[in-house]
Design an enzyme around this catalytic site. Structure first.
Site, mmCIF file in Angstrom:
data_model
loop_
_atom_site.group_PDB
_atom_site.id
_atom_site.type_symbol
_atom_site.label_atom_id
_atom_site.label_comp_id
_atom_site.label_asym_id
_atom_site.label_seq_id
_atom_site.Cartn_x
_atom_site.Cartn_y
_atom_site.Cartn_z
ATOM 1 C CG ASP B 95 -0.276 0.006 2.486
ATOM 2 O OD1 ASP B 95 1.035 0.415 2.543
ATOM 3 O OD2 ASP B 95 -1.025 -0.457 3.422
ATOM 4 N N GLY B 97 0.849 3.982 1.846
ATOM 5 C CA GLY B 97 0.970 4.644 3.385
ATOM 6 C C GLY B 97 -0.195 5.576 3.391
ATOM 7 N N GLY B 98 -0.876 6.036 2.494
ATOM 8 C CA GLY B 98 -1.793 6.810 2.769
ATOM 9 C C GLY B 98 -2.739 6.764 3.715
ATOM 10 C CG ASP B 149 -4.939 6.697 -0.671
ATOM 11 O OD1 ASP B 149 -4.059 6.648 -0.251
ATOM 12 O OD2 ASP B 149 -5.998 6.074 -0.697
ATOM 13 N N GLY B 218 -10.944 4.164 1.041
ATOM 14 C CA GLY B 218 -11.971 4.662 1.749
ATOM 15 C C GLY B 218 -13.291 4.003 2.233
ATOM 16 C CG ASP B 268 -6.282 -5.533 1.920
ATOM 17 O OD1 ASP B 268 -7.076 -4.620 1.247
ATOM 18 O OD2 ASP B 268 -5.895 -5.077 3.024
ATOM 19 C CB CYS B 306 -10.912 -26.616 6.903
ATOM 20 S SG CYS B 306 -9.622 -25.495 6.608
ATOM 21 C CB CYS B 308 -5.933 -25.228 7.076
ATOM 22 S SG CYS B 308 -6.532 -25.143 8.801
ATOM 23 C CB CYS B 311 -8.654 -28.202 9.837
ATOM 24 S SG CYS B 311 -9.520 -26.395 10.271
ATOM 25 C CG HIS B 337 -9.020 -22.442 10.565
ATOM 26 N ND1 HIS B 337 -9.608 -23.331 9.804
ATOM 27 C CD2 HIS B 337 -10.211 -21.701 10.853
ATOM 28 C CE1 HIS B 337 -10.868 -23.166 9.624
ATOM 29 N NE2 HIS B 337 -11.355 -22.142 10.188
#
Lengths: 367, 367
Positions: B95, B97-98, B149, B218, B268, B306, B308, B311, B337
């Site tokens: 990103d 940093g804004g 931004d 935003g 994200d 799952c 993973c 699990c 998980h």
């Protein structure tokens, strides 16, 4: 010894009492001498069982006192026993809780029957006896379980240590009578503080009991290093050579090398994971503080001769960054490295004993 | 778009704007729609890169603001750039940093040139401009970098949001002029707060710039969920369909499903790792507090569907024990998980879009 357990010495050093052997357990072999990582609360702190396997760990420890308080042995048993509950399929050992009761609990009351103390979790009164400790350990289900012992602090008077050592012997007899599971080996623990004649008496008395293994307890409790070396040199050779010998709570290069030279096979210590959580790496026996400014732009691995996951993939600069940022991954990487490092040290000694090169190659750690 | 990047839509939903695609980067493909784990300080908290790969993670995020403060982009560059420094060889995004400057820094001063603030580490004055943000991101070396931004808080007046949105556009032009590395794709960010007409203006203006990708910023800054859905439904379809669309900071099942139905490809969010550190598991979109008494003796895996590492190997009872004991391994297992769970949700949506079963199979998350 039960049919599930055996110890075989494969080679002996021509100049010391060091030996390379194999301790067989129901969950596989332990090649000795060997360092055992500590997993107090049914996990070796910050690492998964997979990561732990990758360090070369064979046998690991867990803690009767802590597991009794949380989650309680019945919950561990409900999950299929300690191996299944924590996902570790290799050999495992539980201590008896004696050391923790004497070093951690406040307001404890000792009697011939056992020890009464308040749970630090909820203030509940807990009564721990030799029978209760064995019962908890039978329920947890580790391969090796330890006798319930009285471990006096250092310094202590000769009279106090003698009383504790004698009581430890009587408690051991009760542990032996109560223990039922033949798939668990009960080890006796030699006490005696820094009084070598008491250690000799205790070791000789325990040796006659023909137990599947023997431990030297009550060291690394604050006594000077020379006294620990004296205790180990005096005690270890008195324990039956056909049984594994375990020095409890010990894990520096020098302490392990000296103990191995005296005939000790197994070690455990919390330092690799505890130091990791303080940002400290063990590199070739040295302690490095990764917060030190000199590591900020040092892009070498922690130890170029180490093939652990941390050394294979990350730089000192990266681990320094993680530790400075208090990122947990930093502690995980340092734990993986530190455990690997101490196990690797004992593995290298094992190879040296097998080739009868021990005193030559490890001279710097034996003086 | 640079020759190193491309986006291809493989299938489109017949009833919504959802699409399944592939975003190619210099470090490999990202199959969309897809959730991206957040690795703020050059690590996804409590998990190793190996563990992260096992979650199905493809592209991950790191944070320009935090990395500039510690360890500093020059140290990352000295370690071979962000990929090599942190041991992640897959696609990566930083990103700008804004968002962090506007949400975390105190005593910040905004001007047309940029933002001035005090480092929370050492009180040093830091001046961050569009050029400086791009310079730092060029030095860090992620595959995708974000325009600098201005992200106003919620609620904010129409006038304030308009001023910030207009300035974000002027800053974007400066970012484009300054950005030099063709192996890094610069994404523009649509601002506009909850004012849909401002969002429309901003999206249309950005679309004309023919950037390699577009983000909606935003949102998830405190506005009601219905407003976020309105913003996404209005904005996403205005962004060029031949480019990837990324909704920043979003990561619940419902928010992602609705955004995917509007044509969003990438997400994200810090919740899988943050919730893990609070002892919370995400199971089929629900939040479970593992400290809850009902998990103490529950020996089932967190989620039987799952695969993973957590699990496959551990029970709810074991993870509950670790969390109650504040053992870090509990947070690691929950992070593995939770990340797996959110990625799996977007993977399942992708499969459903490819088979044109999206609205039928995910109806419960679309209402």
């Amino acid at each position: 010894m039960s049919h599930n357990f055996s110890f075989q010495s494969l080679a002996e050093c021509s100049q010391t009492k060091a030996r390379a052997g194999v301790f067989m357990t129901p969950h596989g072999p332990v090649e000795t001498p060997r360092f055992m990582p500590v997993g107090t609360l049914a996990n070796v702190k910050t690492v998964t069982p997979d990561q732990l396997s990758s360090t070369g760990a064979q046998m690991i420890l867990s803690n009767t006192y802590h597991l009794h308080l949380q989650p309680g042995e019945k919950i561990v048993a409900g999950g299929g026993g300690l191996h299944k509950f924590m996902g570790w399929n290799g050999p495992m050992l539980t201590d008896s809780g004696g050391f923790q009761v004497f070093s951690l609990s406040e307001m404890r009351k000792i009697s011939e029957d056992g020890v009464t103390f308040r749970s630090p979790h909820d203030g509940q009164i807990i009564h721990l006896t030799p029978e209760r400790s064995i019962e908890i350990q039978n329920t947890l289900g580790a391969d090796v379980i330890m006798a319930f012992d009285e471990c006096p602090p250092y310094p202590a008077t000769r009279e106090d240590v003698q009383a504790a050592t004698d009581r430890t012997y009587r408690w051991l007899e009760r542990c032996i009578s109560f223990h039922q599971r033949s798939d668990q080996a009960l080890f006796g623990i030699v006490q005696g503080g820094v009084y070598l004649d008491l250690r000799i008496q205790a070791a000789e008395a325990l040796a006659e009991l023909d137990l599947p293994g023997y431990a030297i307890g009550g060291v690394s409790v604050g006594e000077p290093p020379e006294l620990m070396a004296d205790i180990v040199r005096t005690t270890a050779p008195l324990l039956p050579p056909e049984k594994p010998r375990y020095l409890m709570g010990v894990g520096t290069y020098r302490e392990m090398a000296i103990a191995i030279a005296s005939g000790v096979d197994l070690f455990d210590c919390v330092i690799p994971t505890r130091w990791a959580r303080h940002g400290t790496a063990i590199v070739q026996g040295e302690r490095w503080n990764l917060k030190n400014a000199k590591f900020r732009e040092d892009y070498a691995p922690l130890d170029e001769t180490c093939s652990c996951y941390a050394c294979a993939n990350f730089s000192r600069a990266y681990i320094s960054h993680l530790v400075r940022s208090q990122e947990i991954l930093g502690y995980t990487l340092l734990s993986i490295h530190n455990i690997t490092e101490l196990i690797r040290f004992t593995q290298k000694i094992r190879q040296a004993i097998l080739g009868d090169r021990f005193t030559r190659e490890f001279a710097q750690w034996l003086n």
